[in-house]
Design an enzyme around this catalytic site. Structure first.
Site, mmCIF file in Angstrom:
data_model
loop_
_atom_site.group_PDB
_atom_site.id
_atom_site.type_symbol
_atom_site.label_atom_id
_atom_site.label_comp_id
_atom_site.label_asym_id
_atom_site.label_seq_id
_atom_site.Cartn_x
_atom_site.Cartn_y
_atom_site.Cartn_z
ATOM 1 N N GLU B 211 26.967 11.262 -50.471
ATOM 2 C CA GLU B 211 26.046 10.196 -50.102
ATOM 3 C C GLU B 211 24.988 10.083 -51.184
ATOM 4 O O GLU B 211 24.966 10.869 -52.134
ATOM 5 C CB GLU B 211 25.425 10.487 -48.729
ATOM 6 C CG GLU B 211 24.617 11.766 -48.683
ATOM 7 C CD GLU B 211 24.227 12.185 -47.252
ATOM 8 O OE1 GLU B 211 24.928 11.830 -46.295
ATOM 9 O OE2 GLU B 211 23.208 12.876 -47.119
ATOM 10 N N HIS B 249 19.290 12.043 -43.316
ATOM 11 C CA HIS B 249 19.271 13.351 -43.968
ATOM 12 C C HIS B 249 18.067 13.459 -44.902
ATOM 13 O O HIS B 249 17.744 12.515 -45.617
ATOM 14 C CB HIS B 249 20.543 13.564 -44.795
ATOM 15 C CG HIS B 249 21.778 13.676 -43.950
ATOM 16 N ND1 HIS B 249 23.018 13.292 -44.399
ATOM 17 C CD2 HIS B 249 21.956 14.117 -42.692
ATOM 18 C CE1 HIS B 249 23.905 13.510 -43.443
ATOM 19 N NE2 HIS B 249 23.285 14.008 -42.395
#
Lengths: 392, 293
Positions: B211, B249
């Site tokens: 990511e 996150h």
């Protein structure tokens, strides 16, 4: 969490660092008295009037004004309080200035840059200084990287004074100023450690014409995960600087970020949520938000998430994408049905449920009588929701 | 074969008497994981999970009494860093830290300690690791996996499940799937996992899901270019993420340079990795790559 410049300076001052000090006001009727107090307490005629918003680039945007006398200071204060300050970090819509900081002014001989942050690749904190202060450090890094001096700090040892000396030598300071810079760097590192900061940045750190080293600006960001250890700093949080929907979502343990598109989405897990936004874009749509309902999504969280998504008037269709692991899809389905029944179905809703109890969930949705568009797989889901948004 | 954990792993659960430890401990036992001990300070001498697992006060005791060599941590964020260090100093070889929200200043120190002690730490803030039909050391749903030849590495939990599901749908099973976590400082990197999968004879292909934020995917891709002989499929989440915003996150934030999805995808491609533009293509691309190898 971010704090304002004046709060950052309070934190620095507590550690003994010499800061450019002053007072804050947030009502225009307090402007006069605040300026007079600064002039009196700091024994100065000239002052600096500084907008307090969380974004950087305030000076360029017209939010920081040197004021040689009281009249000019009052004029600047009136202009800055309540202005919509646009900087490269606020985006076009800008940020309303609700607080103004009036500070003492200094005669500046040199401007430097100093910052500590995490170097993820090395797994260590890095302390950076540069003789090119007062400008965007990204530019210095790109054009004249040799003008940035760095030291990496061993996490088990902490910063050592030879490292602080290396940084201070890098700035080419005169003798007395050198000593105070070394002290400031050690205090800055202690502060970074003590408050669980993710970044502390002083830009500029100045050398005054009479040889003092002073912190002129303070950027302090804190690790949200460590705020439980710092209740005093957690109180500094200014909710006015944050999106109200994001604040509300956080109260329900939802992670929501508003974007500019028209396809709302609700997903469990941050990675899958990002991937869902991406596939909506690939299918020709535009995501209206990022929303991670987390690992323990219940009927209640789903309902709250749904409500927050729909509070954005741009939203023309909603995609619910849940891969049940610990989260049971039947519970999510119940939440969806409950939300639709309570909040009404203003826009089409596409639902894709996979994983734990997915079959039971499909039965719940089918038998509920609410007109939800079922989807199988992410591609199908994205295509259906984009089509629904376009035809809305 | 597999990586890091298998049917012989002797597992101790730290925080076994808490609600997470109880629920997931039960699920792990049900999957067939060899759970030999639990640790909760002050509750030593009890037994839990239907009397199947003895509880100890310290990890050291658990290791001495049961021979535990692998640990999984379900303790609150304020105590997670200590728990990892306790396991590491007790000689545990593989530690999985599930806990979300561990302060990054704690993790910097932990990382240094586990590296010095030679402990393999996975996480924190991760779904854990599963070697199919042998050992589930985490919170992932075991039933979605199928035994096979693909290794899966991912920063994200549910995106790992999505990839596993797609692999199963195209007829590909997995050796081991590992969720490394999306925090700024984590114990085991993507490159570490690639090295292990490359060395594992049972793993014939690798899916790597990254990511935005950080340089880990790039480091892994550059290493893979010269060292990975097996077909690889990559995916990077966050193509539509705005810069400067943390996407869930703690580590998923574009801060400029090479950490955008676009830059990572480009470097993965340059390194010879098959890159899925759409998350829905991961399974199909892996199938094609396996057929063409």
């Amino acid at each position: 969490m971010k704090v304002h410049e004046y709060q950052g300076k309070q934190i620095f001052a507590k550690a003994g660092m010499p800061v450019q000090d002053g007072y804050i006001f947030d009502k225009i009727e307090d402007a006069e008295s605040t300026i007079k107090r600064v002039q009196k307490d700091f024994n100065t005629e000239d002052v600096v009037v500084k907008a307090q918003i969380h974004a950087g680039g305030r000076g360029k945007g017209g939010g920081v004004k040197y004021s040689p006398n009281f009249d000019k200071a009052l004029e600047n204060a009136k202009n800055i309080l309540g202005m919509n300050l646009v900087t490269h970090q606020t985006g076009e819509k800008g940020q309303l200035v609700r607080k103004v900081y009036v500070t003492e002014a200094f005669d500046i001989a040199e401007e430097y840059y100093a910052a500590i942050t995490l170097d993820r690749g090395k797994g260590m904190d890095v302390f950076m200084v540069s003789s090119e202060g007062g400008v965007e450090i990204e530019k210095v890094a790109a054009e004249t990287p040799e003008k940035i001096v760095k030291v990496w700090i061993d996490p088990l040892l902490g910063m050592k004074s030879f490292q602080a000396r290396k940084l201070a030598y890098g700035l080419g300071l005169p003798k007395d100023a050198f000593k105070s810079a070394v002290k400031i760097f050690m205090q800055m590192y202690q502060t970074y450690q003590n408050i669980d900061a993710t970044i502390v940045e002083v830009n500029p750190l100045i050398l005054t014409t009479d040889g003092r080293v002073v912190v002129l600006d303070a950027k302090v960001n804190l690790d949200d995960n460590a705020l439980f250890r710092h209740p005093d700093i957690a109180e500094m949080r200014d909710l006015n600087e944050e999106d109200p929907n994001e604040v509300e979502a956080a109260e329900f343990n939802l992670n929501y970020i508003k974007l500019d598109g028209n396809v709302g989405c609700m997903v469990n897990g941050a990675g899958l949520a990002m991937a869902t936004m991406d596939i909506i874009k690939l299918a020709g749509g535009d995501p209206a938000n990022f929303l991670d309902v987390g690992g323990t999504a219940s009927a209640e969280t789903v309902k709250n998430g749904f409500r927050i998504i729909l509070s954005d008037d741009n939203v023309k269709a909603v995609l619910i994408n849940i891969f049940g692991g610990i989260v049971r899809c039947d519970r999510v389905a119940n939440g969806v049905v409950q939300a639709v029944k309570e909040l009404g179905l203003k826009v089409p809703v596409v639902v894709r449920l996979e994983g734990t109890n997915a079959k039971e969930a499909q039965t719940i949705l089918a038998e509920s009588g609410v007109s939800i568009i079922p989807a199988v797989g992410m591609k199908d889901a994205a295509e259906k929701v984009v089509k629904a948004a376009l035809s809305a | 074969m597999s990586i890091l954990v298998n049917k012989d792993s002797k597992v101790v659960i730290q925080g076994i008497t808490g609600s997470e430890g109880q629920f997931h401990g039960g699920q792990m036992l049900e999957y067939g994981t060899n759970v030999v001990a639990g640790v909760t300070p002050g509750k030593g001498g009890q037994s839990t999970l239907n009397n199947r697992v003895p509880v100890f006060n310290t990890v050291e005791e658990a290791v001495n009494e049961t021979g535990a060599n692998t640990s999984i941590i379900f303790v609150p964020p304020a105590f997670a860093a200590e728990a990892v260090m306790e396991a590491s100093f007790a000689g545990i070889k593989v530690v999985v830290c599930i806990t979300e929200g561990v302060p990054v200043h704690d993790m910097i120190k932990v990382k240094k300690v586990v590296d010095q002690n030679g402990t393999k730490l996975i996480g924190p803030n991760c779904p854990g690791i599963i070697t199919v039909d042998e050992c589930k050391l985490g919170i992932m749903p075991g039933f979605i996996t199928k035994k096979g030849s693909i290794g899966v590495i991912s920063k994200s939990g549910t995106l790992t499940y999505e990839a596993i599901d797609q692999l199963v749908n195209v007829g590909l099973g997995q050796t081991t799937a590992i969720g490394i976590g999306g925090d700024p400082i984590i114990g085991t990197t993507m490159k570490d996992c690639l090295e292990l999968f490359e060395a594992d004879p049972e793993t014939e292909g690798i899916v790597m899901i990254g990511e935005i934020g950080g340089q880990m995917e790039i480091e892994a891709a550059r290493w893979a270019k010269d060292h990975v002989s097996k077909p690889m499929v990559g995916f990077i989440a966050g193509q539509t993420a705005p810069p400067g915003r943390r996407m869930g996150h703690a580590g998923a934030i574009v801060s400029g340079g090479d950490d955008t999805a676009e830059a990572k995808m480009r470097i993965l491609k340059e390194s010879g990795i098959e890159v899925a533009e759409s998350v829905a293509d991961i399974g199909d691309l892996m199938k094609a790559a396996m057929e063409n190898k």
